[in-house]
Design a protein around this motif. Structure first.
Motif, PDB file in Angstrom:
ATOM      1  N   THR A 127     -14.840   1.521   6.493  1.00 11.72           N
ATOM      2  CA  THR A 127     -13.574   1.788   7.189  1.00 11.72           C
ATOM      3  C   THR A 127     -12.920   3.040   6.632  1.00 11.72           C
ATOM      4  OG1 THR A 127     -13.250  -0.560   7.611  1.00 11.72           O
ATOM      5  CG2 THR A 127     -11.297   0.848   7.730  1.00 11.72           C
ATOM      6  N   TYR A 128     -12.917   3.157   5.309  1.00 11.54           N
ATOM      7  CA  TYR A 128     -12.343   4.329   4.651  1.00 11.54           C
ATOM      8  C   TYR A 128     -13.006   5.616   5.153  1.00 11.54           C
ATOM      9  CZ  TYR A 128     -11.795   7.862   1.010  1.00 11.54           C
ATOM     10  OH  TYR A 128     -11.577   9.034   0.348  1.00 11.54           O
ATOM     11  N   ILE A 159      -9.255  -2.030   2.299  1.00  7.37           N
ATOM     12  CA  ILE A 159     -10.190  -1.617   3.344  1.00  7.37           C
ATOM     13  C   ILE A 159     -11.563  -1.401   2.718  1.00  7.37           C
ATOM     14  CG2 ILE A 159      -8.466  -0.588   4.878  1.00  7.37           C
ATOM     15  CD1 ILE A 159      -9.306   2.168   3.818  1.00  7.37           C
ATOM     16  N   THR A 160     -12.585  -1.524   3.532  1.00 11.62           N
ATOM     17  CA  THR A 160     -13.953  -1.331   3.059  1.00 11.62           C
ATOM     18  C   THR A 160     -14.286   0.155   2.984  1.00 11.62           C
ATOM     19  OG1 THR A 160     -14.906  -1.314   5.279  1.00 11.62           O
ATOM     20  CG2 THR A 160     -14.677  -3.482   4.195  1.00 11.62           C
ATOM     21  N   GLU A 161     -15.373   0.463   2.304  1.00 12.89           N
ATOM     22  CA  GLU A 161     -15.803   1.859   2.217  1.00 12.89           C
ATOM     23  C   GLU A 161     -16.142   2.401   3.603  1.00 12.89           C
ATOM     24  OE1 GLU A 161     -18.962   4.759  -0.101  1.00 12.89           O
ATOM     25  OE2 GLU A 161     -19.145   2.594  -0.318  1.00 12.89           O
ATOM     26  N   ARG A 203      -5.045   2.741   0.074  1.00 12.30           N
ATOM     27  CA  ARG A 203      -5.549   1.500   0.667  1.00 12.30           C
ATOM     28  C   ARG A 203      -6.971   1.211   0.205  1.00 12.30           C
ATOM     29  NH1 ARG A 203      -5.427   1.768   6.651  1.00 12.30           N
ATOM     30  NH2 ARG A 203      -5.964  -0.424   6.481  1.00 12.30           N
ATOM     31  N   TYR A 204      -7.790   2.249   0.137  1.00 15.33           N
ATOM     32  CA  TYR A 204      -9.174   2.078  -0.309  1.00 15.33           C
ATOM     33  C   TYR A 204      -9.214   1.683  -1.787  1.00 15.33           C
ATOM     34  CZ  TYR A 204     -14.057   3.118  -1.353  1.00 15.33           C
ATOM     35  OH  TYR A 204     -15.364   3.043  -1.764  1.00 15.33           O
ATOM     36  N   ASP A 212       0.810  -1.222   0.000  1.00 14.25           N
ATOM     37  CA  ASP A 212       0.000   0.000   0.000  1.00 14.25           C
ATOM     38  C   ASP A 212       0.841   1.268   0.000  1.00 14.25           C
ATOM     39  OD1 ASP A 212      -2.224  -1.630   2.243  1.00 14.25           O
ATOM     40  OD2 ASP A 212      -2.340  -1.560   0.071  1.00 14.25           O
ATOM     41  N   LEU A 251      -4.431   6.537   2.927  1.00 12.76           N
ATOM     42  CA  LEU A 251      -5.765   5.962   3.109  1.00 12.76           C
ATOM     43  C   LEU A 251      -6.454   5.775   1.755  1.00 12.76           C
ATOM     44  CD1 LEU A 251      -7.950   5.032   5.129  1.00 12.76           C
ATOM     45  CD2 LEU A 251      -8.778   7.395   5.128  1.00 12.76           C
ATOM     46  N   GLU A 252      -6.353   6.772   0.895  1.00 14.35           N
ATOM     47  CA  GLU A 252      -6.931   6.684  -0.458  1.00 14.35           C
ATOM     48  C   GLU A 252      -6.338   5.488  -1.196  1.00 14.35           C
ATOM     49  OE1 GLU A 252      -9.183   8.564  -2.226  1.00 14.35           O
ATOM     50  OE2 GLU A 252      -9.611   9.912  -0.558  1.00 14.35           O
ATOM     51  N   GLN A 295     -12.161   6.298   8.906  1.00 17.44           N
ATOM     52  CA  GLN A 295     -10.780   6.739   9.111  1.00 17.44           C
ATOM     53  C   GLN A 295     -10.538   8.119   8.516  1.00 17.44           C
ATOM     54  OE1 GLN A 295      -8.064   3.664   7.853  1.00 17.44           O
ATOM     55  NE2 GLN A 295      -8.715   2.297   9.490  1.00 17.44           N
ATOM     56  N   ARG A 296     -11.143   8.389   7.370  1.00 17.32           N
ATOM     57  CA  ARG A 296     -10.987   9.710   6.743  1.00 17.32           C
ATOM     58  C   ARG A 296     -11.501  10.805   7.667  1.00 17.32           C
ATOM     59  NH1 ARG A 296     -14.226  11.059   1.395  1.00 17.32           N
ATOM     60  NH2 ARG A 296     -15.814  11.355   2.964  1.00 17.32           N
TER      61      ARG A 296
END
Length: 127
Positions: free
Chosen positions: A108-109, A104-106, A98-99, A30, A95-96, A112-113
């Protein structure tokens, strides 16, 4: 080791992982893509510049001595808000990535965002 020390070491670990010059595209899972080899050295020095420091050793010593990133920035004649901005931008970019990669799921995204700015701000200002 007390909680304060763990927080400082955690912040330092994030700073080094995100800003380390050896952190290249594809070397870690990632990994955030880099625009070019020229921008890579700029990215590696971005945190040091935002803090008003010349090298990683100065950062390690200041963190070890109990100073927050905000304290370090002020001592270097810099605005701590710029450190927060830089770290938030880098954390959001990771994070972007990883998404986009599906790691990661939406849900989780989105969670975390929303949390990143507050978490980063606390880590910059807390000792």
């Amino acid at each position: 080791m007390n909680a304060k020390r763990w927080m400082m070491l955690g912040t330092l670990a994030i700073a080094i992982a995100v800003g380390h010059p050896l952190y290249k595209e594809g070397t870690l899972p990632d990994a955030a893509p880099r625009a070019s080899a020229d921008s890579e050295s700029d990215d590696g020095d971005a945190l040091l510049q935002a803090l008003g420091l010349e090298n990683d050793e100065q950062l390690r010593e200041a963190i070890y001595d109990g100073f927050s990133l905000a304290d370090i920035a002020r001592a270097g004649g810099k605005d701590p808000a710029a450190v927060v901005e830089l770290q938030v931008a880098e954390a959001l970019a990771l994070l972007e990535q990883r998404y986009a990669s599906g790691s990661i799921t939406e849900e989780t995204y989105l969670a975390q965002r929303e949390e990143i700015p507050e978490v980063v701000e606390r880590s910059v200002y807390d000792t």
